[in-house]
Design a protein around this motif. Structure first.
Motif, mmCIF file in Angstrom:
data_model
loop_
_atom_site.group_PDB
_atom_site.id
_atom_site.type_symbol
_atom_site.label_atom_id
_atom_site.label_comp_id
_atom_site.label_asym_id
_atom_site.label_seq_id
_atom_site.Cartn_x
_atom_site.Cartn_y
_atom_site.Cartn_z
ATOM 1 N N UNK A 1 0.925 -1.204 0.043
ATOM 2 C CA UNK A 1 0.067 -0.066 0.007
ATOM 3 C C UNK A 1 1.019 1.295 0.076
ATOM 4 N N UNK A 2 0.608 2.094 -0.833
ATOM 5 C CA UNK A 2 1.471 3.481 -0.814
ATOM 6 C C UNK A 2 0.323 4.474 -0.318
ATOM 7 N N UNK A 3 0.967 5.215 0.620
ATOM 8 C CA UNK A 3 0.328 6.224 1.351
ATOM 9 C C UNK A 3 1.089 7.532 1.184
ATOM 10 N N UNK A 4 0.285 8.530 0.732
ATOM 11 C CA UNK A 4 1.107 9.789 0.439
ATOM 12 C C UNK A 4 -0.165 10.990 0.939
ATOM 13 N N UNK A 5 0.611 12.096 0.826
ATOM 14 C CA UNK A 5 -0.128 13.410 1.201
ATOM 15 C C UNK A 5 -0.246 14.020 -0.281
ATOM 16 N N UNK A 6 -1.440 14.613 -0.686
ATOM 17 C CA UNK A 6 -1.627 15.303 -1.985
ATOM 18 C C UNK A 6 -0.574 16.403 -2.015
ATOM 19 N N UNK A 7 -0.233 16.580 -3.295
ATOM 20 C CA UNK A 7 0.727 17.909 -3.796
ATOM 21 C C UNK A 7 0.236 19.049 -3.125
ATOM 22 N N UNK A 8 1.186 19.705 -2.393
ATOM 23 C CA UNK A 8 0.583 20.703 -1.538
ATOM 24 C C UNK A 8 0.365 20.752 -0.402
ATOM 25 N N UNK A 9 0.044 19.369 0.188
ATOM 26 C CA UNK A 9 -0.361 19.185 1.340
ATOM 27 C C UNK A 9 0.774 18.866 2.368
#
Length: 349
Positions: A99-107
């Protein structure tokens, strides 16, 4: 300061942990959390019932102007270290897919998705946490190199929803299902549904959702036909012009702003940018409540810092005049202005 754990439960340890954050005592905070683990409290419960609510309180203290940005940053860093210590102590071995977990661009609010990542890891998933503000192109490139079962994306601010939608669609073009979370999608996930993406209110819900691939892929299409009126795109094109015009209007109608320090001017420009960006996001999802909720929040923040909410009303009135050819935007602005304009106050609109 005592670090004795009053009860062998996250709730009982909450006051001690919050004291550690208040005093910026990293080692004591880690001791509180690991002490719970040693008493048999599951790592997931420590993350969700201790670290998460304490971090929410940190944000509230900043919003009430009780804590400075520096104090908020110090507390957040400590909680990040605590999460790392819990993860190191638990040390689960992956038995399921990636599972890849990330914040949105700019977040940049990375701690909440980090908590989600660790809960997923505790439930056996191989988790790659990409952290804050991941550009869509870089995320897609990563997905092309690594086979992922799903992507979990976090968004704390609704003004990022247009960027979030582009990121979601980029993942789908890579044939990787997406689950989203965070306050940016609404407390009930209403804006996730508008964007046609699976949403979860919390980490356990996200873990259950990624485990059910059929549910993860069974989402209705996005409902964005309203974008054909071009209001969103037109507002985005005029962003810089709108901010400059609103600043000039404030200087004319609120003389106190003329004596602002450079730092105060920068802060005002940032706030004006937020007003435009939240208005644009409301237009994108065609929901005026997104903007009115933001205005209520910003008015409370400004009031806590000694800035009268009426100044925000002047800005909303100004935008209503210059955007008279944007009927949806004007409707949102008019409803929001009622929230911050004293009854009986004159209007030049």
């Amino acid at each position: 300061m005592t670090t004795a754990i009053r009860q062998a439960s996250p709730g009982g340890a909450y006051a001690d942990y919050l004291d550690c954050l208040t005093e910026a005592d990293e080692y004591a905070a880690i001791e509180v959390a690991l002490g719970l683990l040693s008493r048999g409290v599951p790592a997931e419960r420590v993350l969700l019932d201790l670290v998460a609510p304490a971090q929410a309180e940190v944000g509230e203290r900043w919003a009430r102007n009780e804590w400075s940005v520096a104090q908020e940053h110090a507390a957040t860093h400590i909680s990040e270290r605590v999460v790392a210590a819990i993860a190191g102590q638990a040390g689960p071995r992956p038995t399921r897919g990636r599972i890849v977990v990330a914040c949105m661009d700019g977040e940049w609010h990375a701690l909440p998705p980090r908590l989600v990542a660790e809960v997923l890891r505790l439930r056996g998933w191989q988790v790659t946490f990409l952290g804050a503000s991941v550009p869509a192109a870089h995320l897609v490139s990563y997905l092309h190199r690594h086979d992922a079962h799903a992507v979990a994306l976090a968004c704390a601010l609704p003004m990022r929803l247009p960027h979030a939608h582009r990121m979601i669609e980029a993942c789908r073009r890579s044939d990787v299902p997406v689950v989203v979370g965070g306050r940016g999608f609404g407390v009930d996930g209403r804006w996730a549904r508008r964007l046609g993406v699976a949403w979860s209110p919390d980490a356990p819900g996200a873990a259950d959702l990624v485990a059910d691939e059929r549910a993860l892929r069974r989402v209705p299409p996005a409902e964005l036909s309203h974008l054909a009126d071009d209001e969103y795109a037109g507002l985005v094109r005029r962003r810089a012009e709108l901010i400059d015009g609103a600043l000039a209007d404030l200087r004319e109608r609120a003389p106190a702003t003329q004596s602002y320090t450079p730092a105060q001017v920068d802060s005002t420009v940032s706030d004006l940018g937020y007003v435009v960006d939240f208005l644009a996001a409301a237009l994108y999802v065609d929901d005026g409540s997104l903007f009115t909720e933001f205005v209520e929040w910003l008015a409370a923040i400004l009031t806590s810092r000694g800035v009268p909410a009426a100044a925000l009303g002047l800005t909303l009135e100004h935008f209503g005049r210059v955007l008279r050819d944007f009927p949806r935007a004007v409707g949102y602005l008019d409803r929001s202005r009622l929230l911050v304009t004293p009854a009986g106050a004159p209007s030049n609109g």
